[in-house]
Design a protein around this motif. Structure first.
Motif, PDB file in Angstrom:
ATOM      1  N   SER A 153       1.014  -1.147  -0.001  1.00  0.00           N
ATOM      2  CA  SER A 153       0.111  -0.019   0.111  1.00  0.00           C
ATOM      3  C   SER A 153       0.916   1.282   0.080  1.00  0.00           C
ATOM      4  CB  SER A 153      -1.005   0.023   1.236  1.00  0.00           C
ATOM      5  OG  SER A 153      -0.246   0.201   2.459  1.00  0.00           O
ATOM      6  N   GLN A 154       0.250   2.285  -0.520  1.00  0.00           N
ATOM      7  CA  GLN A 154       1.083   3.686  -0.538  1.00  0.00           C
ATOM      8  C   GLN A 154       0.094   4.706  -0.829  1.00  0.00           C
ATOM      9  OE1 GLN A 154       2.955   5.890   0.629  1.00  0.00           O
ATOM     10  NE2 GLN A 154       5.098   4.690  -0.089  1.00  0.00           N
ATOM     11  N   THR A 155       0.214   5.919  -0.179  1.00  0.00           N
ATOM     12  CA  THR A 155      -0.553   7.050  -0.325  1.00  0.00           C
ATOM     13  C   THR A 155       0.344   8.010  -1.296  1.00  0.00           C
ATOM     14  OG1 THR A 155      -1.987   6.777   1.478  1.00  0.00           O
ATOM     15  CG2 THR A 155      -2.003   9.013   0.636  1.00  0.00           C
ATOM     16  N   ILE A 156      -0.147   7.973  -2.441  1.00  0.00           N
ATOM     17  CA  ILE A 156       0.550   8.841  -3.560  1.00  0.00           C
ATOM     18  C   ILE A 156       0.121  10.594  -3.784  1.00  0.00           C
ATOM     19  CG2 ILE A 156       1.497   8.981  -5.746  1.00  0.00           C
ATOM     20  CD1 ILE A 156       1.096   6.200  -5.877  1.00  0.00           C
ATOM     21  N   PRO A 157       0.831  11.428  -3.372  1.00  0.00           N
ATOM     22  CA  PRO A 157       0.365  12.719  -3.494  1.00  0.00           C
ATOM     23  C   PRO A 157       0.023  13.032  -5.049  1.00  0.00           C
ATOM     24  CG  PRO A 157       2.318  12.770  -2.229  1.00  0.00           C
ATOM     25  CD  PRO A 157       2.151  11.250  -2.818  1.00  0.00           C
ATOM     26  N   LEU A 158      -1.142  13.925  -5.339  1.00  0.00           N
ATOM     27  CA  LEU A 158      -1.640  14.142  -6.665  1.00  0.00           C
ATOM     28  C   LEU A 158      -0.860  15.306  -6.841  1.00  0.00           C
ATOM     29  CD1 LEU A 158      -5.523  13.928  -6.139  1.00  0.00           C
ATOM     30  CD2 LEU A 158      -3.800  12.238  -7.485  1.00  0.00           C
ATOM     31  N   PRO A 159      -0.127  15.298  -8.233  1.00  0.00           N
ATOM     32  CA  PRO A 159       0.496  16.417  -8.580  1.00  0.00           C
ATOM     33  C   PRO A 159      -0.377  17.591  -8.974  1.00  0.00           C
ATOM     34  CG  PRO A 159       0.827  14.429 -10.113  1.00  0.00           C
ATOM     35  CD  PRO A 159      -0.207  14.191  -9.423  1.00  0.00           C
ATOM     36  N   GLU A 160       0.136  18.751  -8.671  1.00  0.00           N
ATOM     37  CA  GLU A 160      -0.569  19.930  -8.593  1.00  0.00           C
ATOM     38  C   GLU A 160      -1.472  20.233  -9.933  1.00  0.00           C
ATOM     39  OE1 GLU A 160      -2.324  23.453  -7.394  1.00  0.00           O
ATOM     40  OE2 GLU A 160      -0.845  22.101  -6.137  1.00  0.00           O
ATOM     41  N   GLU A 161      -0.847  19.849 -11.130  1.00  0.00           N
ATOM     42  CA  GLU A 161      -1.841  19.854 -12.103  1.00  0.00           C
ATOM     43  C   GLU A 161      -3.168  19.031 -12.169  1.00  0.00           C
ATOM     44  OE1 GLU A 161       1.760  16.970 -13.534  1.00  0.00           O
ATOM     45  OE2 GLU A 161       1.197  18.878 -12.388  1.00  0.00           O
ATOM     46  N   ILE A 162      -3.087  18.137 -11.544  1.00  0.00           N
ATOM     47  CA  ILE A 162      -4.307  17.210 -11.281  1.00  0.00           C
ATOM     48  C   ILE A 162      -5.179  17.795 -10.380  1.00  0.00           C
ATOM     49  CG2 ILE A 162      -5.141  15.072 -10.582  1.00  0.00           C
ATOM     50  CD1 ILE A 162      -2.776  13.435 -11.791  1.00  0.00           C
ATOM     51  N   GLN A 163      -4.490  18.255  -9.172  1.00  0.00           N
ATOM     52  CA  GLN A 163      -5.424  18.944  -8.185  1.00  0.00           C
ATOM     53  C   GLN A 163      -6.070  20.236  -8.900  1.00  0.00           C
ATOM     54  OE1 GLN A 163      -3.847  19.579  -4.194  1.00  0.00           O
ATOM     55  NE2 GLN A 163      -2.071  18.188  -4.759  1.00  0.00           N
ATOM     56  N   LYS A 164      -5.429  20.724  -9.740  1.00  0.00           N
ATOM     57  CA  LYS A 164      -5.964  21.906 -10.316  1.00  0.00           C
ATOM     58  C   LYS A 164      -7.022  21.755 -11.361  1.00  0.00           C
ATOM     59  CE  LYS A 164      -4.534  26.050 -13.326  1.00  0.00           C
ATOM     60  NZ  LYS A 164      -3.722  26.722 -14.090  1.00  0.00           N
ATOM     61  N   LYS A 165      -6.971  20.910 -11.901  1.00  0.00           N
ATOM     62  CA  LYS A 165      -7.935  20.247 -12.876  1.00  0.00           C
ATOM     63  C   LYS A 165      -9.407  19.951 -11.863  1.00  0.00           C
ATOM     64  CE  LYS A 165      -5.416  18.635 -16.600  1.00  0.00           C
ATOM     65  NZ  LYS A 165      -4.998  17.343 -17.614  1.00  0.00           N
ATOM     66  N   LEU A 166      -9.113  19.137 -10.845  1.00  0.00           N
ATOM     67  CA  LEU A 166     -10.219  18.771 -10.100  1.00  0.00           C
ATOM     68  C   LEU A 166     -10.857  19.871  -9.665  1.00  0.00           C
ATOM     69  CD1 LEU A 166      -8.447  15.839  -8.156  1.00  0.00           C
ATOM     70  CD2 LEU A 166     -10.361  15.469  -9.977  1.00  0.00           C
ATOM     71  N   ARG A 167     -10.071  20.914  -8.929  1.00  0.00           N
ATOM     72  CA  ARG A 167     -10.716  22.145  -8.265  1.00  0.00           C
ATOM     73  C   ARG A 167     -11.459  22.964  -9.458  1.00  0.00           C
ATOM     74  NH1 ARG A 167      -5.472  22.495  -5.815  1.00  0.00           N
ATOM     75  NH2 ARG A 167      -4.968  24.221  -7.290  1.00  0.00           N
ATOM     76  N   SER A 168     -11.162  22.600 -10.749  1.00  0.00           N
ATOM     77  CA  SER A 168     -11.891  23.597 -11.785  1.00  0.00           C
ATOM     78  C   SER A 168     -13.022  22.394 -12.264  1.00  0.00           C
ATOM     79  CB  SER A 168     -10.959  23.792 -12.899  1.00  0.00           C
ATOM     80  OG  SER A 168     -10.622  22.445 -13.502  1.00  0.00           O
ATOM     81  N   GLY A 169     -13.328  21.455 -11.637  1.00  0.00           N
ATOM     82  CA  GLY A 169     -14.553  20.659 -12.292  1.00  0.00           C
ATOM     83  C   GLY A 169     -14.299  19.528 -13.187  1.00  0.00           C
ATOM     84  N   GLN A 170     -13.016  19.268 -13.520  1.00  0.00           N
ATOM     85  CA  GLN A 170     -12.719  18.480 -14.455  1.00  0.00           C
ATOM     86  C   GLN A 170     -12.546  17.246 -14.083  1.00  0.00           C
ATOM     87  OE1 GLN A 170      -9.749  19.721 -17.349  1.00  0.00           O
ATOM     88  NE2 GLN A 170      -9.584  21.625 -16.468  1.00  0.00           N
ATOM     89  N   THR A 171     -12.989  16.323 -14.638  1.00  0.00           N
ATOM     90  CA  THR A 171     -12.597  14.687 -14.401  1.00  0.00           C
ATOM     91  C   THR A 171     -11.270  14.218 -14.864  1.00  0.00           C
ATOM     92  OG1 THR A 171     -15.116  14.020 -14.590  1.00  0.00           O
ATOM     93  CG2 THR A 171     -13.345  12.397 -14.921  1.00  0.00           C
TER      94      THR A 171
END
Length: 302
Positions: free
Chosen positions: A160-178
């Motif tokens: 098991s491992q918890t992997i941080p999401l890259p900033e570009e992925i977090q930005k897409k999620l915040r903007s409502g993108q899948t």
């Protein structure tokens, strides 16, 4: 010395599909050697001559095909097709599940869990995981509730491992993108053998000992909480095939059915739409009777 004759599983009588009333367990060896429905044991100085030992589980060279070489037995250079006893190192991701939708609302990381194993009792030393299809990797944490001796590591190892999401992925999620993640695992055993990236160099007619990277396709939904996990109803294909889960040839248009040298002798013929039906040969007269199929059969799952 670690072989077992098992009549129980997890404290209950052995289920029928697991070999009831008794089965053999040969740890570290391929599953084909774990004989089910055992009724006798023969001690012999000669190798078993059954088809399961001599034919079914051999690793043929990549240029050996059913149509050209294996249609008649034995094929040439059988010495180049060793019988499988011990399996290669392997791993697969269990969580997130294949073709899943997971919550991405306010998400900053994703947790990956799975299991790994290697044949011959070799220890799993490390399992690397990735969420970008193998472009970047990080080592996971390993867990095995029992300690086993060198070359006696019969049990699966959890990772098991918890992997941080890259900033570009977090930005897409915040903007409502899948966002679609390509989650991959890659195990290494105590002999420093690693899972290969692709299956092409290891392709063989029997499809045995194929252990390339296991891919999981998971969509992050920006409107769902992080605890949300559901199967994606729009993704019905298995995502780990080289073609991305889609048949490169329409189902039924493969093997003997697509080989002109064997078309007349094939047990299956292709009907319109790509499905197959069985041919029954009657009375040695050479006449062929085709089974009547309902239209509903066209809707059967592939």
């Amino acid at each position: 010395g670690d072989a077992l004759v098992a009549f129980e599983m997890n404290g209950d009588p052995l289920p029928r599909d697991h070999g009831y009333p008794v089965r053999a367990i040969a740890p570290g060896h391929a599953g084909a050697r774990q004989c089910k429905w055992l009724h006798k044991i023969i001690v012999s100085d000669k190798e078993s001559q059954t088809s399961w030992q001599q034919k079914s589980y051999r690793g043929f060279a990549p240029d050996i095909t059913f149509e050209n070489q294996l249609a008649h037995w034995p094929p040439k250079r059988l010495d180049q097709a060793p019988i499988v006893q011990e399996m290669p190192v392997q791993s697969f991701v269990c969580n997130p599940p294949q073709n899943s939708v997971i919550g991405g609302k306010s998400a900053t990381d994703v947790t990956v869990k799975g299991v790994a194993w290697s044949g011959g009792g070799r220890k799993i030393e490390r399992v690397d995981v990735s969420i970008d299809g193998g472009k970047t990797w990080t080592a996971s944490e390993l867990y095995k509730p029992i300690e086993q001796r060198r070359n006696r590591h019969w049990a699966w190892t959890q990772f098991s491992q918890t992997i941080p999401l890259p900033e570009e992925i977090q930005k897409k999620l915040r903007s409502g993108q899948t966002v679609t993640l390509d989650i991959v695992s890659k195990a290494m055993n105590s002999d420093f053998n690693l899972q290969p990236e692709t299956m092409e160099p290891y392709w063989n007619a029997r499809g045995i000992c194929i252990n390339h990277w296991y891919h999981i396709k998971a969509e992050m939904d920006p409107n769902k909480d992080k605890s949300f996990v559901r199967h994606n109803p729009g993704a019905q294909q298995f995502g780990n095939t080289p073609s991305g889960g889609h048949f490169e040839k329409q189902w039924g248009l493969h093997g003997f059915t697509s080989d002109p040298d064997h078309a007349d002798a094939a047990n299956f013929k292709v009907k319109e739409g790509g499905d197959t039906y069985h041919l029954e040969h009657g009375g040695g007269s050479g006449n062929v009777n085709v089974e009547d199929l309902d239209d509903d059969d066209d809707d059967d799952e592939e």
